[in-house]
Design an enzyme around this catalytic site. Structure first.
Site, PDB file in Angstrom:
ATOM      1  N   ASP A 151     -17.950  24.746 -36.406  1.00 35.45           N
ATOM      2  CA  ASP A 151     -18.968  25.517 -35.967  1.00 35.45           C
ATOM      3  C   ASP A 151     -20.389  25.015 -36.271  1.00 35.45           C
ATOM      4  O   ASP A 151     -21.436  25.224 -35.860  1.00 35.45           O
ATOM      5  CB  ASP A 151     -19.011  26.978 -36.015  1.00 35.45           C
TER       6      ASP A 151
ATOM      7  N   ASP B 167     -12.212  23.625 -39.614  1.00 36.81           N
ATOM      8  CA  ASP B 167     -13.223  24.059 -40.725  1.00 36.81           C
ATOM      9  C   ASP B 167     -12.891  25.494 -40.997  1.00 36.81           C
ATOM     10  O   ASP B 167     -12.077  26.078 -40.239  1.00 36.81           O
ATOM     11  CB  ASP B 167     -14.749  23.980 -39.973  1.00 36.81           C
TER      12      ASP B 167
ATOM     13  N   GLU C 198      -1.027   7.222  -3.459  1.00 33.35           N
ATOM     14  CA  GLU C 198      -2.503   7.679  -3.363  1.00 33.35           C
ATOM     15  C   GLU C 198      -2.750   9.042  -3.640  1.00 33.35           C
ATOM     16  O   GLU C 198      -3.779   9.418  -4.185  1.00 33.35           O
ATOM     17  CB  GLU C 198      -2.940   7.678  -1.587  1.00 33.35           C
TER      18      GLU C 198
ATOM     19  N   ASP D  43     -19.714  19.654 -38.890  1.00 30.68           N
ATOM     20  CA  ASP D  43     -18.474  19.239 -38.208  1.00 30.68           C
ATOM     21  C   ASP D  43     -18.347  18.453 -37.105  1.00 30.68           C
ATOM     22  O   ASP D  43     -17.565  17.981 -36.380  1.00 30.68           O
ATOM     23  CB  ASP D  43     -17.795  20.588 -37.766  1.00 30.68           C
TER      24      ASP D  43
ATOM     25  N   ILE E 265       1.952   2.490  -3.358  1.00 35.15           N
ATOM     26  CA  ILE E 265       0.835   3.064  -4.304  1.00 35.15           C
ATOM     27  C   ILE E 265       0.960   4.456  -3.904  1.00 35.15           C
ATOM     28  O   ILE E 265       0.748   5.000  -2.862  1.00 35.15           O
ATOM     29  CB  ILE E 265      -0.422   2.353  -3.937  1.00 35.15           C
TER      30      ILE E 265
ATOM     31  N   VAL F 205       0.736  -1.210  -0.091  1.00 31.27           N
ATOM     32  CA  VAL F 205       0.025  -0.029   0.012  1.00 31.27           C
ATOM     33  C   VAL F 205       0.837   1.128  -0.061  1.00 31.27           C
ATOM     34  O   VAL F 205       0.713   2.191  -0.606  1.00 31.27           O
ATOM     35  CB  VAL F 205      -0.909   0.059   1.237  1.00 31.27           C
ATOM     36  N   ALA F 206       2.084   1.319   0.818  1.00 34.11           N
ATOM     37  CA  ALA F 206       2.877   2.367   0.778  1.00 34.11           C
ATOM     38  C   ALA F 206       3.554   2.582  -0.475  1.00 34.11           C
ATOM     39  O   ALA F 206       3.857   3.864  -0.878  1.00 34.11           O
ATOM     40  CB  ALA F 206       3.950   2.132   1.890  1.00 34.11           C
TER      41      ALA F 206
END
Length: 701
Positions: free
Chosen positions: A610, A335, A293, A614, A291, A288-289
């Site tokens: 727009d 466009d 967190e 598109d 990881i 766990v250490a």
């Protein structure tokens, strides 16, 4: 065969319709068969489902596993659950922040639906009636006038001076002249189908009768909706890298657990429950250490800060991960109309000795009006450009109408390509005519010069033709103006009676101008290693001219038409895509293919636009960018980022911010991993050597 390639009588016969339209009974039958003329409802994800989707992230899963292991350890040793609560707090805050940021549900299909008119005038049993647009069926004969929204895809069977505004579908900024004649050819692009009207467009000028050929999802806009709904949302580069990191950490964690557990049991020399539990707790605590967190929280916070910064600079981020994707962008497909240009036709050049007379003729011989409060013209885009030009030289149309009231006209006709109006003068009457230069010139016998009115000779014709060609070569849309004095009010206002023996006045060249800031933005992109590609529904000459102005292309060979893309397989397009920087006369499916080809090259690709046309490519792109002012709701709702100021240059600033955020996240990952791993390595070797530096709870804290 497509309806636009057939004679109108054939289309009516094929659809089982006639000049009187359908009967009410037949319309009811077809409504049951084809369904309502509306688009399929979009599936909405619930808040709960979107919240759970956030928890499915690999990094979150590792954190949840760490919380479970911490809970087991706490229960076994009777320790505090503080570690469990801290980890769960981080997970929940991250998920809530992400859901809040992305809380606006996709409304693309609903926005497309709203583009259809609510009611339509239809011929049923030969009687004109008003029906709900969603009740239209193939074979219905609809009647349309200027200002009407087109309710379905239709083949024109009768029209007068008809022009349609199709910018949202084709990207072409000029209203398109329409006809009821059959077209010749095969693969005719959407923008060139002059005898068709499409849902999502509107009638800008004139009137028409048209037979409905497609409704609901069978319309062109329905096809766009279908593409949008099927487009898969892919992971961003950051998400992919974090997923890879999660896999590595998972393998590392499992390896640490296994080794530590084995070493602990061997060193203890016994297999009692207490030894096994103690050893298991040490192994899990160390895992766990390992990881980081805080990584998820750091990423979320950094992205949130980036979202806030970009909002201050008019870039509204709808999805937080889009911030980081921007920083990785290598190709921007844009466009043209409304994005690189203003989507506002403007007079760019004139030819003729009397500017005031030219402006007066163009403004009076048009149906566009000048709004004194808004200080701009209202009406068909080309005529608006002419009225605005007249206002720019001090000739506002309301004043002109008072001085020269209209007393007669010969309306514009797409066949003769001219329009004439007759106006009262204090000493008589004057006729103004505007239209295609060759058509107007052919009906003139004199020309206005600096020396006065002279006979129209070969030299004058050559000069006018040369000026017209020069403007056309610069992709300007050119209109000519002429006038004819009348001592008395003409008895006959027919075109044949009015449009003869006229005096040629001059030419006006119009174009949808580029946004002033875009050229610098394109250059900045190039210097930053980002390629700009222009994709438009406009004609290739116009596209190349704009591309050259912006520095996107240097030669016409770098441009290609949509029809040529149809002849290419995806493999051929993949090989050729780097050769072209301008794509003209394209349809929505072409834009999707172009964006997909760049993505298959391994390039992080952005798409800006727009219009409705598109939307599919914006959704397919790694980063979709919509325009906040001129953009349709459809485009905004599929975009990852919206430019509140419609400024292409804002994208450049956003990319810079994205790159800074990406670097910050990388630095955070490096810091967290280096500090966690150094702790793990130290404890790991100390444990193997028999030293107890820290208890499990210390490691967790």
């Amino acid at each position: 065969m497509e309806p636009y390639l057939r004679e109108k009588e054939e289309v009516l016969s094929e659809l089982g319709s006639s000049a009187d339209g359908l009967s009410e009974e037949e319309a009811r039958k077809r409504l049951e068969e084809h369904g309502a003329n509306k688009l399929t409802e979009a599936k909405k994800e619930s808040i709960v489902k979107r919240f759970l989707a956030q928890l499915a992230d690999p990094m979150i899963i590792i954190l949840l596993a760490a919380a479970v292991f911490s809970a087991i350890t706490a229960v076994a040793k009777g320790d505090s659950f503080a570690d469990v609560f801290i980890i769960l707090f981080v997970v929940i805050v991250n998920a809530v922040l992400s859901v809040v940021q992305e809380s606006k549900a996709e409304q693309a299909i609903e926005a497309l639906k709203s583009m259809a008119s609510q009611t339509t005038r239809v011929l049923r049993n030969g009687i004109l009636s008003i029906v709900k647009s969603e009740e239209l069926v193939p074979g219905d004969l609809v009647c349309l006038e200027a200002g009407d929204a087109v309710p379905a895809d239709c083949r024109i069977v009768e029209c007068a001076s008809l022009k349609a505004e199709e910018a949202a579908l084709t990207g072409e900024s000029v209203a398109v002249d329409k006809t009821d004649a059959a077209l010749k050819g095969e693969k005719i692009p959407l923008g060139d189908r002059k005898n068709m009207l499409y849902m999502g467009s509107s009638v800008a000028y004139g009137r028409a009768k048209a037979v409905v050929c497609g409704t609901g999802m069978d319309t062109e806009i329905g096809k766009i909706a279908d593409v949008i709904s099927k487009a898969q949302q892919e992971q961003t580069p950051l998400q992919k890298k974090l997923a890879e990191l999660s896999k590595i950490l998972t393998k590392l964690v499992l390896a640490i657990c296994a080794i530590m557990f084995a070493v602990g049991v061997i060193r203890a020399g016994s297999f009692t429950t207490e030894v096994l539990l103690d050893t298991f707790m040490i192994a899990v605590s160390l895992a766990v250490a390992a990881i980081p967190e805080g990584l998820v929280a750091v990423v979320t916070i950094v992205l949130s800060i980036g979202v806030t910064k970009m909002a201050r600079r008019s870039a509204i981020i709808r999805k937080m991960t889009a911030v980081e994707t921007l920083g990785c962008t290598q190709v921007i497909c844009s466009d043209k109309t409304g994005t690189l240009t203003l989507n506002k036709m403007t007079v760019a050049d004139t030819y003729g000795p009397d500017t005031a007379l030219l402006a007066r003729a163009m403004a009076l011989c048009s149906d566009a009006e000048f709004d004194l409060e808004a200080r701009t013209a209202v009406g068909e885009p080309t005529e608006c450009a002419l009225v605005n030009y007249a206002a720019s030289v001090g000739l506002e149309k309301p004043d002109l109408k008072k001085q020269f009231p209209r007393v007669g006209e010969a309306p514009f006709d797409s066949m003769r390509k001219r329009m004439s109006t007759v106006h009262r003068l204090p000493e008589g009457f004057v006729q103004f005519t505007k239209g295609a230069p060759d058509e107007v010139l052919a009906h003139c016998t004199k020309v206005l010069t600096e020396e006065g009115v002279k006979p129209l000779g070969d030299k004058e014709k050559s000069d006018i033709t040369s000026a017209n060609r020069s403007m056309a070569d610069r992709a300007l849309r050119v209109l000519a103006a002429a006038y004819r004095p009348h001592a008395l009010l003409p008895e006959d206002f027919s075109p044949d009676a009015l449009e003869e023996g006229m005096i040629f006045v001059g030419l006006c060249g119009m174009i949808d101008p580029v946004r002033p800031e875009v050229k610098d933005a394109v250059r900045t992109c190039r210097e930053a290693g980002i390629r700009t590609v222009m994709i438009t529904g406009d004609h290739i000459n116009t596209a190349v001219a704009i591309g050259r102005q912006l520095g996107i292309v240097t030669d016409p060979s770098q441009a290609i038409r949509g029809a040529e893309l149809d002849d290419m397989s995806d493999e051929e397009l993949d090989r050729a895509v780097e050769q072209y920087s301008v794509y003209a006369r394209v349809q929505p499916e072409h834009k999707v293919r172009i964006v997909s080809a760049w993505k298959r090259k391994g390039m992080i690709t952005a798409m800006t636009g727009d219009g409705v046309n598109d939307a599919p490519s914006i959704k397919v792109a790694d980063i979709g960018v919509g325009m906040g002012i001129t953009g349709t709701d459809v485009t905004k709702n599929v975009a990852d980022m919206i430019l509140a100021d419609d400024n292409f240059a804002t994208i450049v600033a956003a990319v810079g911010e994205g790159r800074r955020i990406y670097q910050n996240i990388r630095k955070a990952i490096q810091f967290l991993l280096s500090s966690n791993l150094s702790e793990v390595i130290g404890i790991f070797f100390a444990t193997i050597m028999g030293f107890t530096l820290l208890k499990p709870v210390h490691m967790l804290w």
